[in-house]
Scaffold this motif. Structure first.
Motif, PDB file in Angstrom:
ATOM      1  N   GLY A 179      68.781  -5.182  32.340  1.00 32.85           N
ATOM      2  CA  GLY A 179      67.393  -5.588  32.276  1.00 32.85           C
ATOM      3  C   GLY A 179      66.812  -5.562  33.678  1.00 32.85           C
ATOM      4  N   ALA A 180      65.495  -5.523  33.759  1.00 36.47           N
ATOM      5  CA  ALA A 180      64.824  -5.632  35.057  1.00 36.47           C
ATOM      6  C   ALA A 180      64.510  -7.097  35.324  1.00 36.47           C
ATOM      7  CB  ALA A 180      63.545  -4.819  35.049  1.00 36.47           C
ATOM      8  N   LEU A 181      64.312  -7.420  36.580  1.00 38.21           N
ATOM      9  CA  LEU A 181      63.963  -8.791  36.965  1.00 38.21           C
ATOM     10  C   LEU A 181      62.620  -8.769  37.677  1.00 38.21           C
ATOM     11  CD1 LEU A 181      67.363 -10.034  38.443  1.00 38.21           C
ATOM     12  CD2 LEU A 181      66.165 -11.027  36.478  1.00 38.21           C
ATOM     13  N   ILE A 182      61.703  -9.609  37.207  1.00 39.50           N
ATOM     14  CA  ILE A 182      60.418  -9.753  37.885  1.00 39.50           C
ATOM     15  C   ILE A 182      60.124 -11.238  38.079  1.00 39.50           C
ATOM     16  CG2 ILE A 182      59.527  -7.607  36.897  1.00 39.50           C
ATOM     17  CD1 ILE A 182      57.787  -9.332  35.018  1.00 39.50           C
ATOM     18  N   ALA A 183      59.312 -11.510  39.071  1.00 37.63           N
ATOM     19  CA  ALA A 183      58.934 -12.896  39.353  1.00 37.63           C
ATOM     20  C   ALA A 183      57.409 -12.967  39.369  1.00 37.63           C
ATOM     21  CB  ALA A 183      59.504 -13.340  40.696  1.00 37.63           C
ATOM     22  N   THR A 194      61.886  -7.452  41.507  1.00 36.20           N
ATOM     23  CA  THR A 194      63.130  -7.969  42.074  1.00 36.20           C
ATOM     24  C   THR A 194      64.289  -7.012  41.808  1.00 36.20           C
ATOM     25  OG1 THR A 194      62.286 -10.189  41.601  1.00 36.20           O
ATOM     26  CG2 THR A 194      64.608 -10.017  42.184  1.00 36.20           C
ATOM     27  N   LEU A 195      64.374  -6.490  40.580  1.00 33.15           N
ATOM     28  CA  LEU A 195      65.441  -5.550  40.201  1.00 33.15           C
ATOM     29  C   LEU A 195      64.855  -4.567  39.208  1.00 33.15           C
ATOM     30  CD1 LEU A 195      68.539  -4.854  40.277  1.00 33.15           C
ATOM     31  CD2 LEU A 195      68.785  -6.362  38.284  1.00 33.15           C
TER      32      LEU A 195
END
Lengths: 315, 315
Positions: A27-31, A20-21
């Motif tokens: 921070g990084a964003l994951i789903a 996601t980011l």
């Protein structure tokens, strides 16, 4: 002329495919996908302990990620994301570019997005944290080995230790053995496809990072069982034999499975074009104990189970 | 006598409260809550660059985790899990025990499970990867600052830089200022409650690790805007002024929010018992530019935006 900082940003910022980011915020964003658990592992590689100071930068980039990918393989997980923190003395642009080439070759091979990073000047070291996905409840753990299970190992453990001995002048290997063993040391091939295929077959698994007997020992301790291992090695200690039994850094998988899975595992070996060798049986007895015998059934003394990166000063 | 390895295992293996499988296998297993995204960040702390060699072990344990918790705060996320990789020269049992005490004090304060680790002997360094949860789509990013937004900062940035200057003999602080600034350096308090409360109010956020102006600059660049900043500082450079503007290591939050949120943010300051100060406005113009003025509106030259851990050799 761009700074090292800018060079690192340039070489290590790449597009992501399932994030996601990515790199560039706090921070990084994951789903994670629904129904999946996340598997997380972290490993530090320190110059002098985990790699030789003159290791080729591209090989080092590959290996830095590959040893972490191997932890995902050992859990039966699909590697998905990684972060990289690097301590570097004063890298040249060529060194950074080559390291990045090796790192991303491994990332692309295994479908991994790099989602975070950090760089500091200092004595060379790398820390990767890797995240993978596995269907909920399906991860391969060390603790599941059951009485009567077969013990299996993939590939040819010991090659990396022989490659290291060659590079350090402790032995001389002839071609093509030399190239094969040095490649096992410098470009280890994590067994991700094997780990994924072992879901539903294996009862326990681990990757051979410290040495075959040492890592089997971790399964035995976690599962509170012992093992009877029979191997076709010379009864007298040789470098080759010790490498096979206790050389680390190969990243093959050791796993256990009930005898009813033998034909499925043999079929898997054919499909993956990867040797899968049965080396023993899980037994009762003292948790962690290994009864080691040669092909004729003669008892073999275990000189050293593996290599401890952090040995006790009084050991 | 137990080995260092055993001591580390003893002090760093603790129960977890929200983890499927913790330390002790090839990877940890976690199951993020439905509807949550995961936020991931990694930071390396290297002796000599990020902490002084004689830093108290317990403080160092706290700070090693706290600086990572701060990244979760800056994303508006709730910290949940962390891994720790350590490179250590030859720690005494007392040192390990004290470091663990500080690390877990921070972990307990913020509800974090330690789920993975790795130890190597070498020059002292620590790498933490932290994972947090945030409702999908609600994370605070650097890139959301809009024209006309207010710029806010929490607490009192600059104290950590002053504390460092005192410890290094570059200034002499009197009590109680000394204790307050040294504590800001050695026991930073990540603003997790503030970050969570800013969801729905702030348009962008970052934590002050490199320096107020440097980190504001990161928001401006990511948001492709400039800033007009007005501060009550002396027009002549002083250590105190430079620390406020560009001292790092405070882990306060800088954030932007529309003027319509002013009363809500003032109320938040009261609820959290934390100063929240409006220092400027987001404007158009060159992305990343900062127009800095004193309380009378006189333009101030920016000598240095922050501290670069990895400066260019030709800078």
């Amino acid at each position: 002329m761009p700074s090292e900082f800018e060079l690192i940003a340039r070489y290590f910022t790449r597009g992501t495919t399932h994030t996601t980011l990515g790199v560039g915020d706090d921070g990084a964003l994951i789903a994670p996908a629904p129904g999946q658990e996340l598997v997380i592992s972290t490993d530090m590689l320190v110059e002098g302990t985990h790699f030789l100071p003159d290791t080729d930068a591209e090989d080092l980039g590959w290996k830095t990620l590959a040893v972490n990918v191997s932890d995902m393989a050992a859990m039966g997980a699909r590697p998905r994301w990684a972060t990289l923190a690097a301590v570097l003395p004063a890298p040249t642009p060529e060194w950074i570019e080559a390291f990045a080439r090796g790192f991303f070759a491994c990332a692309e091979e295994f479908g991994i997005d790099l989602i975070g990073g950090d760089t500091t000047r200092g004595p060379r070291a790398f820390c990767v944290t890797i995240l993978g996905e596995v269907a909920a409840g399906k991860a391969l753990r060390r603790s599941g080995a059951g009485l009567g299970d077969d013990i299996w190992v993939s590939g040819q453990p010991g090659r990396a230790a022989l490659g290291l001995a060659h590079l350090q002048g402790r032995t001389v290997l002839a071609e093509p053995r030399r190239a094969e063993c040095v490649a096992a040391l410098q470009r280890p091939q994590p067994r991700v496809a094997l780990g994924l295929a072992l879901q539903g077959l294996a009862t326990a698994a681990i990757d051979v990072s410290d040495g075959l007997l040492a890592d089997l020992g971790h399964i035995l301790e976690a599962s509170r069982v012992s093992a009877s291992v029979q191997v076709a090695v010379p009864s007298a200690p040789t470098l080759e034999r010790d490498a096979w039994l206790s050389g680390g850094d190969d990243y093959e998988l050791v796993f256990t499975a009930p005898p009813s899975c033998r034909s499925a595992i043999d079929a898997l070996a054919g499909r993956l074009q990867l040797a899968l060798t049965r080396i023993g049986t899980i037994a009762a007895g003292v948790a962690g104990a290994i009864d080691l015998r040669d092909a004729k059934g003669n008892s073999l003394a275990i000189r050293q189970r593996g290599y401890d990166h952090f040995p006790s000063p009084d050991a």
